[in-house]
Scaffold this motif. Sequence first.
Motif, PDB file in Angstrom:
ATOM      1  N   GLY A   1      54.476 -47.783 -23.396  1.00  0.00           N
ATOM      2  CA  GLY A   1      53.360 -46.810 -24.026  1.00  0.00           C
ATOM      3  C   GLY A   1      52.526 -45.834 -23.616  1.00  0.00           C
ATOM      4  O   GLY A   1      52.131 -45.369 -22.386  1.00  0.00           O
TER       5      GLY A   1
ATOM      6  N   VAL B   1      62.566 -38.318 -31.298  1.00  0.00           N
ATOM      7  CA  VAL B   1      61.383 -37.969 -31.491  1.00  0.00           C
ATOM      8  C   VAL B   1      60.458 -39.310 -32.010  1.00  0.00           C
ATOM      9  O   VAL B   1      59.813 -39.376 -32.114  1.00  0.00           O
ATOM     10  CB  VAL B   1      61.529 -36.633 -31.975  1.00  0.00           C
ATOM     11  CG1 VAL B   1      59.665 -35.684 -32.033  1.00  0.00           C
ATOM     12  CG2 VAL B   1      62.470 -35.699 -32.139  1.00  0.00           C
TER      13      VAL B   1
ATOM     14  N   GLU C   1      59.378 -42.059 -33.035  1.00  0.00           N
ATOM     15  CA  GLU C   1      59.484 -43.155 -31.673  1.00  0.00           C
ATOM     16  C   GLU C   1      59.228 -44.876 -32.558  1.00  0.00           C
ATOM     17  O   GLU C   1      58.365 -45.331 -33.512  1.00  0.00           O
ATOM     18  CB  GLU C   1      57.951 -43.481 -30.488  1.00  0.00           C
ATOM     19  CG  GLU C   1      58.343 -42.018 -29.830  1.00  0.00           C
ATOM     20  CD  GLU C   1      57.032 -41.994 -29.404  1.00  0.00           C
ATOM     21  OE1 GLU C   1      55.853 -42.325 -29.582  1.00  0.00           O
ATOM     22  OE2 GLU C   1      56.180 -40.650 -29.102  1.00  0.00           O
TER      23      GLU C   1
ATOM     24  N   GLN D   1      57.946 -48.224 -32.952  1.00  0.00           N
ATOM     25  CA  GLN D   1      57.170 -48.709 -32.622  1.00  0.00           C
ATOM     26  C   GLN D   1      57.741 -50.307 -32.583  1.00  0.00           C
ATOM     27  O   GLN D   1      57.592 -51.191 -33.718  1.00  0.00           O
ATOM     28  CB  GLN D   1      56.126 -48.692 -33.211  1.00  0.00           C
ATOM     29  CG  GLN D   1      55.300 -47.638 -33.065  1.00  0.00           C
ATOM     30  CD  GLN D   1      55.283 -47.033 -31.761  1.00  0.00           C
ATOM     31  OE1 GLN D   1      53.969 -48.250 -30.652  1.00  0.00           O
ATOM     32  NE2 GLN D   1      55.588 -46.317 -30.733  1.00  0.00           N
TER      33      GLN D   1
END
Lengths: 294, 373
Positions: free
Chosen positions: B154, B367, B369, B371
């Motif tokens: 990340g 798009v 993401e 997590q």
Amino acid sequence: MESFTTPLLTGASTGAILLVAALGLALTFGQMGVINMAHGEFLMAGAYSAYLTQQVVADTTLSLLLAIPVAFAVAGLLGLVLEAGVIRWMYHRPLDTLLVTVGVSLVLQQLAKDLFGAQGDSVFTPGWLDGHLTVLGYNWPYVRMFTIVVALASLAALAALLKFTSLGRRIRATVQNRELAETMGVATRSVDRLTFFVGSGLAGLGGVAVALSGGTNPGLGTTYIIPAFLVVVAGGLGQLRGTVIAAFVVGIVIAYLTRWFDASMAQVIIFALVVVFLQLRPQGLFTVQTRGLA
Amino acid sequence: MSTRRAEPRPSLRRLQPYLPLVGIAVLAFLLLVVAPAALSPFRLGNLGKYCAWAIAAVGIGLAWGRGGMLVMGQGVFFGLGGYAMAMHLKLEAAMVTGGPDAVPDFMVLYGDGSMPGWWEPFRSPAFTLVAIVALPALVASVLGYAIFKRKVKGAYFAILSQALAVAFATLLIATIKQTGGFNGLNNFTSFFGYNLYDPVNKQFIYTIVAGLLIACLVVVWQLYRSRFGELLVATRDAEERVRFLGYDPANVKLVAFVVAAVMASIGGALFVPIAGIISPSDVDATASIWLIAGVALGGRASLLGPALGALAVGYGQSTLSETFPNQWSYFQGALFILVILLIPGGLTSLVPKVGGRQRRSAAAVGVKEVQPA
């Protein structure tokens, strides 16, 4: 012996600037998931605030004392504008905040060039900062000590804010569990804004210190943003103390490295050291016991 | 919006996986047939420069768009290839005038006229060509292994890769006696024995760049439809689940990172004979971010998006910076802000929407993401 201790103080004051810059980054990056590459430009805004304050107020002591709140407010307001205009649309997309703020940083740099010229401007230090103290045979320049004092005072203020005030409690609640905090009546949106304001304002304070020790120029932010991020990465996101230790370690290691290598080689080595360090602690420095960066 | 959407006919559906090839073919036709016929040699040279960036952008699309690794330091690999090529061309130029042991002019200018030992192998064309591929592959392997095996990802990864670009550029500037410093390497005369000023040779070099861009696109197309491509997207979206299924996500990322690095290096190597120069400003953090801008504009997760975006951004940079040299940074900044804010999937993500294929595009663009906790 003198030549050996000088980098220690130089490094500590570099570390102090990195600390103030990294505190704001850690606050927004670690606690809100926002990677603000324009943070370096907030540092620059603080430096130019000091410069402008000095242009308006001739007395150097008074202008310095005025510059501190002015820089905090200017950088903080810039942060608020950034949050309201761009960041709030993308809290769930951390890597995109990084790219957007790169754009913001380009714009702010060009703006500084257009407003103040591409050349640097110097800031005069007041007379009482213009000397050094001799302790145990070593010279301790007042400016460097002042930088360290400002950094530690900012740190103490931030810690106190987070620990003792109701705003701090709300920030911590929002960070730990946003939904739950909302349920308990915390206005998380205004907490976000205030966190951004405080974090950006801190960068402004760092900018005053930078201006004192070397003047100001439009490229100033780029110089500090990467080391500051390395500090955040190395320090880990868990606690402020990780950031504090990492800042001073990085600052001092850079200062010693520049004695033996040139400045650019020092940058390369510190990068390598951070990568190696992340091998040992991929999540960064969480606890005080592992200060093994150098 | 109607819920019923016209499904492609079965015969068309079978052809759908090959649709990107049609796009590549159209691009190949435009770059290799139309452009050389329609453009002046100067414009064609410029297009070649954009193609060199586009090759690097294709790699970024692989690593970032499909792999979720925001590689902000591709300038480093662009520079490794670029400087390897430039060193060879520099030695070639020196050898033409000064014999087999000649030393590049800037070393006489800045230093004592002696050449550092590590320049010596670059006299060999074969070594240079191997180095252009092997050098970035080696650096990316070591760095990628160190980073991915320890699950650094990340933002951490993005920042480290950018720090690498900053460190690389400062190192280049500092070692003026070995690398030409801030001015970089320029004044090349020939390209593997061919005169660089001859328009025919220039067009030939353009053909190589455009051809390699097409080749890279085909390679990436093949990668995307392979099991590796599936794994890469899976790793981007849910790394832990990939691990639980028995794969090592670190290896998947490593392969994508190395391929991207090699493509950037090839782009850099071909940039040099066309642009006639490589300098720290072509490889530093801003240059690296600039490559990202092209990929973001075109569409990071699509096949053709990164290449088209890089071509567009390259063209925009030339024209706008000629017309508004001082306001150029504002355009740059605005491009980032507007694209990421308004069309995070890039321009190519808008095309399926027009054609009514939103669901598919949303899945491909990724798009949102994920997590992991």
